[in-house]
Design an enzyme around this catalytic site. Structure first.
Site, PDB file in Angstrom:
ATOM      1  N   MET A 135       0.735  -1.266  -0.149  1.00 57.96           N
ATOM      2  CA  MET A 135      -0.010   0.040   0.060  1.00 57.96           C
ATOM      3  C   MET A 135       0.813   1.257   0.043  1.00 57.96           C
ATOM      4  O   MET A 135       0.316   2.246   0.468  1.00 57.96           O
ATOM      5  CB  MET A 135      -0.946   0.060   0.975  1.00 57.96           C
ATOM      6  CG  MET A 135      -1.934  -1.274   1.401  1.00 57.96           C
ATOM      7  SD  MET A 135      -2.829  -1.559  -0.232  1.00 57.96           S
ATOM      8  CE  MET A 135      -4.155   0.040  -0.005  1.00 57.96           C
ATOM      9  N   ARG A 136       2.022   1.100  -0.550  1.00 57.71           N
ATOM     10  CA  ARG A 136       2.764   2.678  -0.844  1.00 57.71           C
ATOM     11  C   ARG A 136       3.178   2.689  -2.279  1.00 57.71           C
ATOM     12  O   ARG A 136       3.308   1.619  -3.089  1.00 57.71           O
ATOM     13  CB  ARG A 136       4.317   2.415  -0.110  1.00 57.71           C
ATOM     14  CG  ARG A 136       4.031   1.569   1.357  1.00 57.71           C
ATOM     15  CD  ARG A 136       3.858   2.923   2.381  1.00 57.71           C
ATOM     16  NE  ARG A 136       3.774   2.861   3.412  1.00 57.71           N
ATOM     17  CZ  ARG A 136       3.528   3.487   4.639  1.00 57.71           C
ATOM     18  NH1 ARG A 136       3.178   4.863   4.158  1.00 57.71           N
ATOM     19  NH2 ARG A 136       3.391   3.256   5.926  1.00 57.71           N
ATOM     20  N   ASN A 157       1.806  -4.976 -10.230  1.00 57.69           N
ATOM     21  CA  ASN A 157       0.775  -4.435  -9.167  1.00 57.69           C
ATOM     22  C   ASN A 157      -0.846  -4.979  -9.338  1.00 57.69           C
ATOM     23  O   ASN A 157      -1.022  -5.213 -10.569  1.00 57.69           O
ATOM     24  CB  ASN A 157       0.680  -3.032  -9.141  1.00 57.69           C
ATOM     25  CG  ASN A 157      -0.249  -2.381  -7.795  1.00 57.69           C
ATOM     26  OD1 ASN A 157      -0.066  -3.153  -6.681  1.00 57.69           O
ATOM     27  ND2 ASN A 157      -0.985  -1.320  -7.825  1.00 57.69           N
ATOM     28  N   HIS A 159      -4.913  -3.995  -8.694  1.00 60.97           N
ATOM     29  CA  HIS A 159      -5.381  -2.656  -8.083  1.00 60.97           C
ATOM     30  C   HIS A 159      -6.911  -3.057  -7.727  1.00 60.97           C
ATOM     31  O   HIS A 159      -7.502  -3.861  -8.987  1.00 60.97           O
ATOM     32  CB  HIS A 159      -5.425  -1.503  -9.088  1.00 60.97           C
ATOM     33  CG  HIS A 159      -6.202  -0.447  -8.483  1.00 60.97           C
ATOM     34  ND1 HIS A 159      -5.590   0.383  -7.665  1.00 60.97           N
ATOM     35  CD2 HIS A 159      -7.122   0.145  -9.080  1.00 60.97           C
ATOM     36  CE1 HIS A 159      -6.434   1.295  -7.265  1.00 60.97           C
ATOM     37  NE2 HIS A 159      -7.585   1.267  -8.034  1.00 60.97           N
TER      38      HIS A 159
HETATM   39  C1  GRF Z   1      -6.340  -6.064  -2.306  1.00 59.56           C
HETATM   40  O1  GRF Z   1      -7.810  -5.853  -2.697  1.00 59.56           O
HETATM   41  C2  GRF Z   1      -5.659  -5.252  -3.620  1.00 59.56           C
HETATM   42  O2  GRF Z   1      -6.203  -5.210  -4.602  1.00 59.56           O
HETATM   43  C3  GRF Z   1      -5.243  -4.171  -2.716  1.00 59.56           C
HETATM   44  O3  GRF Z   1      -4.953  -4.570  -1.463  1.00 59.56           O
HETATM   45  C4  GRF Z   1      -5.783  -5.635  -1.264  1.00 59.56           C
HETATM   46  C5  GRF Z   1      -4.573  -6.744  -0.442  1.00 59.56           C
HETATM   47  O4  GRF Z   1      -5.090  -7.843  -0.106  1.00 59.56           O
HETATM   48  N1  GRF Z   1      -3.998  -3.583  -3.388  1.00 59.56           N
HETATM   49  P1  GRF Z   1      -4.389  -8.800   0.485  1.00 59.56           P
HETATM   50  O5  GRF Z   1      -3.397  -8.190   1.403  1.00 59.56           O
HETATM   51  O6  GRF Z   1      -3.778  -9.515  -0.731  1.00 59.56           O
HETATM   52  O7  GRF Z   1      -5.453  -9.906   1.240  1.00 59.56           O
END
Ligand code: GRF
Length: 245
Positions: A135-136, A157, A159
């Site tokens: 998340m960065r 990535n 999304h």
């Molecule tokens: C997912 O929904 C992904 O698309 C987003 O963050 C969430 C991560 O979930 N970037 P996880 O940590 O893989 O369970």
């Protein structure tokens, strides 16, 4: 000839996408081996998932670095090869009107953390870097040190929205609040913008009358767990073909 592609993985939380990649790899569906799992946050469940699969892990604690930088910018050392003007001119995270007293500290503190990530990653072999719920945002300082061959993207990535709709951190929330009747997820390469890089694959799902945000997230994640391994395999097989060529 090496027949697997080495992937590094980066997470911030639960790691359910990481688990889907581990499972697909164990099931023989992917021509990859997972070199490491890195996290920007200590103690998250995704790190446990990696360790249970005997994958090496590391943490670069972004929140701590940013806190220390904000308290006293001189207390944390900038990377020797950090060039603020160059990074500023390349980045597409902020527009030209963004004030320098916001942009410069952001890019500096991220480059400090990114240098630590690069130092950790240098201990492993890696062809592709897979952001799985990391998340960065990444700045050109980091991206240019991974994408070292012109024209070759090496960072993927996932999304939680159908890009280019709803970039940012809350794709499913934004999709739900807008009242969309279809949600989705996107796997794409990372470029200098936020969620703007070339799209590799997408999946959509219906949002029914009465669905809650939790329903949307559940449906979305179920699609993510299928889409990400498929897209990784698509890119991994391109790497293998290029090696053979
Ligand atoms: C997912 O929904 C992904 O698309 C987003 O963050 C969430 C991560 O979930 N970037 P996880 O940590 O893989 O369970």
């Amino acid at each position: 000839m090496e027949s697997t592609v080495k992937i590094g993985t980066m997470i911030s939380g639960g790691g359910s996408n990481l688990q889907a990649i581990i499972d697909a790899s164990l099931a023989g569906e992917l021509d990859v081996s997972i070199s490491f799992t890195g996290s920007d946050t200590p103690g998250v469940k995704g790190l446990e998932r990696a360790r249970s699969a005997s994958i090496d892990t590391f943490v670069v604690d972004y929140a701590d670095i940013i806190r220390r930088f904000k308290a006293n910018p001189d207390s944390v050392e900038l990377p020797e090869d950090f060039d603020l003007d160059q990074i500023k001119s390349k980045q597409q995270l902020f527009d030209d009107a963004a004030p320098d007293d916001v942009v410069a500290p952001f890019l500096k503190s991220r480059a400090i953390a990114e240098r630590m990530l690069l130092d950790e990653m240098a201990k492993f072999d890696m062809d592709l870097l897979i952001l799985a719920g990391f998340m960065r945002v990444l700045t050109p300082y980091f991206i240019d040190r991974i994408n070292t061959q012109p024209g070759q993207y090496r960072i993927m990535n996932i999304h939680p929205a159908l890009l280019p709709a709803f970039p940012g951190t809350d794709g499913y929330g934004d999709t739900f609040r807008y009242g969309c009747r279809v949600g989705g997820c996107t796997v794409h390469f990372i470029d200098y913008g936020e969620d703007t890089g070339p799209i590799i694959g997408q999946r959509a799902f219906p949002i029914e009358e009465g669905d809650t945000l939790e329903d949307v997230k559940r449906k979305g994640l179920e699609q993510e767990w299928q889409l990400y391994p498929e897209c990784i395999q698509k890119i991994a097989s391109r790497f293998i073909t290029a090696r053979q060529g």
